[in-house]
Design a protein around this motif. Structure first.
Motif, PDB file in Angstrom:
ATOM      1  N   LEU A  13     -25.456  61.406 -56.133  1.00 27.97           N
ATOM      2  CA  LEU A  13     -26.669  61.107 -55.362  1.00 27.97           C
ATOM      3  C   LEU A  13     -27.653  62.272 -55.422  1.00 27.97           C
ATOM      4  N   ARG A  14     -27.155  63.485 -55.241  1.00 28.95           N
ATOM      5  CA  ARG A  14     -28.038  64.661 -55.315  1.00 28.95           C
ATOM      6  C   ARG A  14     -28.676  64.772 -56.695  1.00 28.95           C
ATOM      7  N   ARG A  15     -27.878  64.567 -57.728  1.00 31.31           N
ATOM      8  CA  ARG A  15     -28.408  64.679 -59.090  1.00 31.31           C
ATOM      9  C   ARG A  15     -29.372  63.535 -59.392  1.00 31.31           C
ATOM     10  N   THR A  44     -37.100  53.718 -53.015  1.00 26.61           N
ATOM     11  CA  THR A  44     -37.663  52.742 -52.085  1.00 26.61           C
ATOM     12  C   THR A  44     -36.718  52.450 -50.927  1.00 26.61           C
ATOM     13  N   ASP A  45     -35.412  52.611 -51.146  1.00 29.79           N
ATOM     14  CA  ASP A  45     -34.417  52.412 -50.094  1.00 29.79           C
ATOM     15  C   ASP A  45     -33.089  52.999 -50.550  1.00 29.79           C
ATOM     16  N   TRP A  46     -32.058  52.839 -49.747  1.00 38.44           N
ATOM     17  CA  TRP A  46     -30.746  53.426 -50.034  1.00 38.44           C
ATOM     18  C   TRP A  46     -30.132  52.864 -51.314  1.00 38.44           C
ATOM     19  N   ALA A  50     -29.024  54.864 -54.603  1.00 39.43           N
ATOM     20  CA  ALA A  50     -27.672  54.719 -55.154  1.00 39.43           C
ATOM     21  C   ALA A  50     -27.729  54.399 -56.639  1.00 39.43           C
ATOM     22  N   ALA A  51     -28.632  53.526 -57.042  1.00 37.63           N
ATOM     23  CA  ALA A  51     -28.748  53.169 -58.460  1.00 37.63           C
ATOM     24  C   ALA A  51     -29.122  54.391 -59.297  1.00 37.63           C
ATOM     25  N   ARG A  52     -30.036  55.210 -58.798  1.00 37.49           N
ATOM     26  CA  ARG A  52     -30.387  56.448 -59.508  1.00 37.49           C
ATOM     27  C   ARG A  52     -29.163  57.346 -59.651  1.00 37.49           C
ATOM     28  N   GLY A  53     -28.363  57.450 -58.604  1.00 42.45           N
ATOM     29  CA  GLY A  53     -27.155  58.268 -58.664  1.00 42.45           C
ATOM     30  C   GLY A  53     -26.142  57.731 -59.653  1.00 42.45           C
ATOM     31  N   ILE A  54     -25.992  56.417 -59.707  1.00 39.03           N
ATOM     32  CA  ILE A  54     -25.053  55.797 -60.649  1.00 39.03           C
ATOM     33  C   ILE A  54     -25.472  56.081 -62.080  1.00 39.03           C
ATOM     34  N   ILE A  84     -32.849  50.351 -63.079  1.00 36.53           N
ATOM     35  CA  ILE A  84     -32.686  50.805 -61.698  1.00 36.53           C
ATOM     36  C   ILE A  84     -32.904  49.655 -60.723  1.00 36.53           C
ATOM     37  N   GLU A  85     -33.942  48.846 -60.937  1.00 36.06           N
ATOM     38  CA  GLU A  85     -34.213  47.715 -60.045  1.00 36.06           C
ATOM     39  C   GLU A  85     -33.048  46.723 -60.044  1.00 36.06           C
ATOM     40  N   THR A  86     -32.485  46.454 -61.212  1.00 32.37           N
ATOM     41  CA  THR A  86     -31.365  45.517 -61.306  1.00 32.37           C
ATOM     42  C   THR A  86     -30.133  46.077 -60.603  1.00 32.37           C
ATOM     43  N   MET A  87     -29.821  47.342 -60.859  1.00 27.99           N
ATOM     44  CA  MET A  87     -28.670  47.952 -60.179  1.00 27.99           C
ATOM     45  C   MET A  87     -28.862  47.937 -58.665  1.00 27.99           C
ATOM     46  N   ALA A  88     -30.065  48.277 -58.201  1.00 31.18           N
ATOM     47  CA  ALA A  88     -30.334  48.298 -56.766  1.00 31.18           C
ATOM     48  C   ALA A  88     -30.180  46.902 -56.169  1.00 31.18           C
ATOM     49  N   ALA A  89     -30.643  45.877 -56.873  1.00 32.90           N
ATOM     50  CA  ALA A  89     -30.500  44.503 -56.381  1.00 32.90           C
ATOM     51  C   ALA A  89     -29.028  44.108 -56.279  1.00 32.90           C
ATOM     52  N   ILE A  90     -28.230  44.506 -57.255  1.00 38.16           N
ATOM     53  CA  ILE A  90     -26.791  44.212 -57.226  1.00 38.16           C
ATOM     54  C   ILE A  90     -26.137  44.930 -56.044  1.00 38.16           C
ATOM     55  N   ILE A  91     -26.497  46.183 -55.833  1.00 38.76           N
ATOM     56  CA  ILE A  91     -25.939  46.951 -54.722  1.00 38.76           C
ATOM     57  C   ILE A  91     -26.318  46.301 -53.393  1.00 38.76           C
ATOM     58  N   ARG A  92     -27.598  45.916 -53.244  1.00 35.05           N
ATOM     59  CA  ARG A  92     -28.026  45.253 -52.003  1.00 35.05           C
ATOM     60  C   ARG A  92     -27.262  43.953 -51.780  1.00 35.05           C
ATOM     61  N   ARG A  93     -27.102  43.160 -52.851  1.00 38.46           N
ATOM     62  CA  ARG A  93     -26.407  41.879 -52.743  1.00 38.46           C
ATOM     63  C   ARG A  93     -24.946  42.092 -52.338  1.00 38.46           C
ATOM     64  N   ALA A  94     -24.316  43.095 -52.919  1.00 39.43           N
ATOM     65  CA  ALA A  94     -22.922  43.396 -52.565  1.00 39.43           C
ATOM     66  C   ALA A  94     -22.821  43.763 -51.088  1.00 39.43           C
ATOM     67  N   ALA A  95     -23.781  44.505 -50.577  1.00 41.21           N
ATOM     68  CA  ALA A  95     -23.774  44.881 -49.159  1.00 41.21           C
ATOM     69  C   ALA A  95     -23.942  43.647 -48.273  1.00 41.21           C
ATOM     70  N   VAL A  96     -24.836  42.744 -48.657  1.00 42.02           N
ATOM     71  CA  VAL A  96     -25.045  41.518 -47.888  1.00 42.02           C
ATOM     72  C   VAL A  96     -23.786  40.665 -47.873  1.00 42.02           C
ATOM     73  N   GLU A  97     -23.196  40.494 -49.056  1.00 36.36           N
ATOM     74  CA  GLU A  97     -21.988  39.666 -49.134  1.00 36.36           C
ATOM     75  C   GLU A  97     -20.826  40.314 -48.404  1.00 36.36           C
ATOM     76  N   SER A  98     -20.723  41.625 -48.467  1.00 40.95           N
ATOM     77  CA  SER A  98     -19.639  42.319 -47.777  1.00 40.95           C
ATOM     78  C   SER A  98     -19.798  42.220 -46.261  1.00 40.95           C
ATOM     79  N   ALA A  99     -21.028  42.243 -45.776  1.00 40.65           N
ATOM     80  CA  ALA A  99     -21.275  42.126 -44.336  1.00 40.65           C
ATOM     81  C   ALA A  99     -20.934  40.743 -43.825  1.00 40.65           C
ATOM     82  N   GLY A 100     -21.006  39.740 -44.697  1.00 37.61           N
ATOM     83  CA  GLY A 100     -20.717  38.361 -44.294  1.00 37.61           C
ATOM     84  C   GLY A 100     -19.244  38.030 -44.263  1.00 37.61           C
ATOM     85  N   GLN A 101     -18.399  38.928 -44.709  1.00 34.76           N
ATOM     86  CA  GLN A 101     -16.961  38.639 -44.762  1.00 34.76           C
ATOM     87  C   GLN A 101     -16.253  39.063 -43.517  1.00 34.76           C
TER      88      GLN A 101
END
Length: 101
Positions: A13-15, A44-46, A50-54, A84-101
């Motif tokens: 993340l720092r890098r 633009t958001d967390w 995260a995508a930049r760090g990955i 970066i936009e695609t990775m960020a969208a995947i990360i956001r989607r994973a967070a949404v789906e994980s919150a719904g479980q």
């Protein structure tokens, strides 16, 4: 002592904050000689951060194939932003789906 996954993630993340894969060519030309932490285009958001760090983690010490795949000078500006936009969208989607479980 080997680095833990959490330490690796914090380092990535720092890098990612310092090596802005998706920043414009104009920004890179204007700031190549400066400290990258002084005037970086903010994430633009967390998930964007995260995508930049990955990408930063994958582009370092994981073999020539990944280093080439994420080499800033070999990937066009629009493609870098799309990655970066695609990775960020995947990360956001994973967070949404994980919150719904």
């Amino acid at each position: 002592m080997p680095i833990t996954p959490d330490e690796m993630a914090a380092r990535a993340l720092r890098r990612g904050d310092e090596s802005l894969f998706d920043a414009s060519q104009e920004w890179h030309r204007a700031n190549w000689h400066e400290d990258p932490t002084i005037n970086p285009p903010p994430a633009t958001d967390w998930a964007h951060r995260a995508a930049r760090g990955i990408v930063q983690e994958l582009s370092d010490d994981h073999g020539a194939y990944l280093e080439e795949a994420f080499h800033m000078e070999r990937v066009g500006e629009e493609d870098r932003r799309a990655i970066i936009e695609t990775m960020a969208a995947i990360i956001r989607r994973a967070a949404v789906e994980s919150a719904g479980q």
